[in-house]
Design an enzyme around this catalytic site. Structure first.
Site, short mmCIF file in Angstrom:
data_model
loop_
_atom_site.label_atom_id
_atom_site.label_comp_id
_atom_site.label_asym_id
_atom_site.label_seq_id
_atom_site.Cartn_x
_atom_site.Cartn_y
_atom_site.Cartn_z
N ARG A 51 -8.85 59.39 102.35
CA ARG A 51 -9.77 58.26 102.56
C ARG A 51 -10.62 58.39 103.83
O ARG A 51 -11.83 58.19 103.80
CB ARG A 51 -8.99 56.93 102.65
N THR A 52 -9.97 58.66 104.95
CA THR A 52 -10.71 58.59 106.21
C THR A 52 -11.80 59.66 106.26
O THR A 52 -12.96 59.37 106.53
CB THR A 52 -9.74 58.72 107.40
N LYS A 80 -5.88 79.80 116.30
CA LYS A 80 -5.80 80.94 117.24
C LYS A 80 -5.44 80.48 118.64
O LYS A 80 -5.47 81.26 119.58
CB LYS A 80 -7.16 81.65 117.28
N ARG A 101 -9.27 63.60 113.65
CA ARG A 101 -7.87 63.22 113.39
C ARG A 101 -6.99 64.34 113.91
O ARG A 101 -7.28 65.51 113.71
CB ARG A 101 -7.62 63.03 111.89
N HIS A 129 -5.27 53.96 114.91
CA HIS A 129 -6.19 54.32 113.82
C HIS A 129 -7.26 53.22 113.77
O HIS A 129 -7.30 52.40 112.85
CB HIS A 129 -5.41 54.40 112.51
N1 CP Z 1 -5.68 55.23 105.38
C1 CP Z 1 -5.79 56.53 105.70
O1 CP Z 1 -5.89 56.90 106.88
O2 CP Z 1 -5.77 57.36 104.62
P1 CP Z 1 -5.94 58.95 104.69
O3 CP Z 1 -4.74 59.49 105.43
O4 CP Z 1 -6.05 59.41 103.27
O5 CP Z 1 -7.19 59.22 105.50
#
Ligand code: CP
Length: 306
Positions: A51-52, A80, A101, A129
């Protein structure tokens, strides 16, 4: 130049304005379809995501911009041994904004200290998040018409669930929010959330291990996955993973007006027989994520239509 590392980097007025922009994008998508023409978003994902990452990429395309990046650490020079700082300084040469991320808490903050372009924290370890929080707030506001005067239950892995930590921080600044924390004893919220966020802000909250005993009180139920990737022991994960399974049968005692959220991915904690219930809003929530990320990209790039 601004980054978004923690949801508290934004004032409530800024969040409300961003949600207004997201609502306007939903109503008038054509108005926004070229505002990022010539701009590039880099998605640097050192951890898996559906999703993100994809909603960030869809968001940038729908704003008329372009996207580059990687979806796993192994396909980048991190494999590396390159540092987050050096990766960031390099990607700044190629992109106007970066969504990152990373499994290590604080990595996006380090990136922001080594960046000449805005950094967006797209999830750092079990910490924060913030863009999921913007997603959650937009969904709640569209469902309830407001971000005040409701009782929300957080259920599942409240220890490692970074979406929970960020959303509690955000909600602690709105009026008359009551919070019920539902988890096994082993997966309670970290003590800083209790002491520095809930108690410090005078938020009414209680903790329980029993979902059904509090379900009738809830206006919003925020289910979460037990975060297998954060456990040191697979045995412990297996023991705790099915602590809560929401079913259509259990929902008989819940309010008709309940809003059921889940940041997804779901594993077993919401039975698929709940998906057709009008109270289940988690896929709509995933859609909201794209629109609010469009609003965020515009804000951090300093693009204002009005
Ligand atoms: N909600 C969320 O962060 O989903 P993903 O891990 O699929 O990005």
């Amino acid at each position: 130049m601004r980054s978004l590392i923690n949801i508290l980097d934004l004032t409530t007025a800024e969040i409300d304005k961003m949600l207004d922009t997201a609502d306007d994008i939903i109503a008038n998508p054509k108005k926004y379809s070229e505002v990022c023409h010539g701009k590039k978003l880099a998605t640097l994902f050192f951890e898996p995501s559906t999703r993100t990452r994809l909603s960030f990429e869809a968001a940038m395309y729908e704003l008329g911009g372009n996207v580059l990046g990687f979806s796993e650490a192994q396909s980048s020079s991190a494999a590396k041994g390159e540092s987050v700082a050096d990766t960031t300084r390099t990607v700044c040469c190629y992109a106007d904004i970066i969504a990152m991320r990373h499994p290590k808490e604080g990595a996006p903050l380090v990136a922001s200290m080594n960046s000449t372009v805005p950094i967006i924290n797209a999830g750092d370890g079990g910490h924060n998040h913030p863009t999921q929080t913007l997603t959650d707030l937009l969904t709640i506001r569209r469902k309830k018409g407001k971000l005040s005067d409701f009782t929300i239950g957080f259920c599942g892995d409240l220890k490692f669930g970074r979406t929970v930590h960020s959303l509690i921080q955000a909600l602690s600044r709105y009026e008359n929010i009551k919070i019920i924390l539902i988890s096994p004893n082993e997966l309670k919220v970290p003590s800083y959330i209790k002491h520095d966020v809930l108690r410090k802000n005078g938020i009414e909250y209680k903790q329980t291990t029993d979902l059904e005993s509090v379900l009738p009180e809830l206006d919003v139920l925020y289910m979460t996955r037990v975060q297998r990737e954060r456990f040191l022991s697979e045995e412990e994960y297996i023991r705790l993973r099915d602590s809560y399974i929401l079913t259509r049968e259990k929902l008989k005692i819940a309010k008709e007006s309940l809003t059921i959220l889940h940041p997804l991915p779901r594993v077993n904690e919401i039975s698929v027989d709940v998906d057709d219930d009008p109270r289940a809003c988690y896929f709509e929530q995933a859609l909201c994520g794209k629109f609010v990320r469009m609003a965020l990209i515009m804000e951090l790039l300093g693009i204002h239509l009005d």
